[in-house]
Scaffold this motif. Structure first.
Motif, PDB file in Angstrom:
ATOM      1  N   LYS A  73       0.831  -1.214   0.000  1.00 23.95           N
ATOM      2  CA  LYS A  73       0.000   0.000   0.000  1.00 23.95           C
ATOM      3  C   LYS A  73       0.864   1.261   0.000  1.00 23.95           C
ATOM      4  N   GLU A  74       1.979   1.227   0.699  1.00 22.57           N
ATOM      5  CA  GLU A  74       2.905   2.356   0.696  1.00 22.57           C
ATOM      6  C   GLU A  74       3.496   2.555  -0.703  1.00 22.57           C
ATOM      7  N   LEU A  75       3.851   1.462  -1.345  1.00 21.24           N
ATOM      8  CA  LEU A  75       4.381   1.517  -2.704  1.00 21.24           C
ATOM      9  C   LEU A  75       3.324   2.021  -3.689  1.00 21.24           C
ATOM     10  N   GLN A  76       2.080   1.631  -3.484  1.00 25.76           N
ATOM     11  CA  GLN A  76       1.007   2.128  -4.340  1.00 25.76           C
ATOM     12  C   GLN A  76       0.906   3.651  -4.262  1.00 25.76           C
ATOM     13  N   GLN A  77       1.080   4.210  -3.082  1.00 28.44           N
ATOM     14  CA  GLN A  77       1.048   5.659  -2.919  1.00 28.44           C
ATOM     15  C   GLN A  77       2.209   6.303  -3.668  1.00 28.44           C
ATOM     16  N   GLN A  78       3.380   5.718  -3.563  1.00 26.56           N
ATOM     17  CA  GLN A  78       4.542   6.245  -4.285  1.00 26.56           C
ATOM     18  C   GLN A  78       4.297   6.206  -5.793  1.00 26.56           C
ATOM     19  N   LEU A  79       3.695   5.128  -6.262  1.00 23.06           N
ATOM     20  CA  LEU A  79       3.396   5.004  -7.686  1.00 23.06           C
ATOM     21  C   LEU A  79       2.423   6.087  -8.139  1.00 23.06           C
ATOM     22  N   ARG A  80       1.423   6.381  -7.324  1.00 24.81           N
ATOM     23  CA  ARG A  80       0.467   7.444  -7.679  1.00 24.81           C
ATOM     24  C   ARG A  80       1.179   8.791  -7.781  1.00 24.81           C
ATOM     25  N   GLU A  81       2.070   9.063  -6.832  1.00 30.64           N
ATOM     26  CA  GLU A  81       2.797  10.337  -6.837  1.00 30.64           C
ATOM     27  C   GLU A  81       3.697  10.461  -8.064  1.00 30.64           C
ATOM     28  N   VAL A  82       4.395   9.392  -8.398  1.00 32.56           N
ATOM     29  CA  VAL A  82       5.279   9.421  -9.561  1.00 32.56           C
ATOM     30  C   VAL A  82       4.458   9.541 -10.845  1.00 32.56           C
ATOM     31  N   GLN A  83       3.330   8.879 -10.884  1.00 26.79           N
ATOM     32  CA  GLN A  83       2.477   8.986 -12.073  1.00 26.79           C
ATOM     33  C   GLN A  83       2.049  10.440 -12.299  1.00 26.79           C
ATOM     34  N   GLU A  84       1.702  11.139 -11.229  1.00 23.08           N
ATOM     35  CA  GLU A  84       1.341  12.558 -11.356  1.00 23.08           C
ATOM     36  C   GLU A  84       2.521  13.372 -11.863  1.00 23.08           C
ATOM     37  N   GLN A  85       3.711  13.089 -11.363  1.00 27.67           N
ATOM     38  CA  GLN A  85       4.911  13.805 -11.811  1.00 27.67           C
ATOM     39  C   GLN A  85       5.189  13.536 -13.291  1.00 27.67           C
ATOM     40  N   ILE A  86       5.005  12.296 -13.711  1.00 24.23           N
ATOM     41  CA  ILE A  86       5.223  11.937 -15.115  1.00 24.23           C
ATOM     42  C   ILE A  86       4.213  12.668 -15.997  1.00 24.23           C
ATOM     43  N   GLN A  87       2.962  12.673 -15.591  1.00 21.08           N
ATOM     44  CA  GLN A  87       1.945  13.352 -16.387  1.00 21.08           C
ATOM     45  C   GLN A  87       2.223  14.847 -16.482  1.00 21.08           C
ATOM     46  N   ASP A  88       2.686  15.438 -15.396  1.00 22.96           N
ATOM     47  CA  ASP A  88       3.044  16.853 -15.399  1.00 22.96           C
ATOM     48  C   ASP A  88       4.214  17.096 -16.352  1.00 22.96           C
ATOM     49  N   ALA A  89       5.226  16.245 -16.275  1.00 23.64           N
ATOM     50  CA  ALA A  89       6.394  16.385 -17.141  1.00 23.64           C
ATOM     51  C   ALA A  89       6.030  16.181 -18.609  1.00 23.64           C
TER      52      ALA A  89
END
Length: 97
Positions: free
Chosen positions: A36-52
């Protein structure tokens, strides 16, 4: 503001590979809290990727292919972890008296 160099793209690509490895480790550990902690990290990185990707598309001239591939890796990790959580919860339901 457009991405002026490929540094952010390289970093996000590397992070996506690291998260892919962490996903394999989490799957093997079968620790639902770690997952579940890793899932949160994945969501955060996905947002960063979409922004980039949005910045790169808006005119930096930088190829978005590494970002696209990173996003695919992150999404696949998210799907894999979701399946693992579903299986772990089903297993716990079957074991619990």
């Amino acid at each position: 503001m457009p991405i002026q160099n490929g540094h952010e793209i390289e970093q996000l690509s590397k992070v996506s590979y690291d998260l892919e490895e962490a996903t394999r480790d989490a799957r093997n550990s079968a620790d639902i809290e770690v997952i579940k902690e890793l899932q949160q990290q994945l969501r955060e990185v996905q947002e960063q990727i979409q922004d980039a990707r949005g910045k790169a598309i808006n005119g930096s001239g930088t190829s978005t292919e590494p970002l696209f591939n990173a996003q695919l890796r992150v999404e696949e990790c998210q799907h894999e972890l979701k399946r693992v959580v579903t299986n772990l919860e089903a297993f716990e339901d079957n074991v619990t008296p």
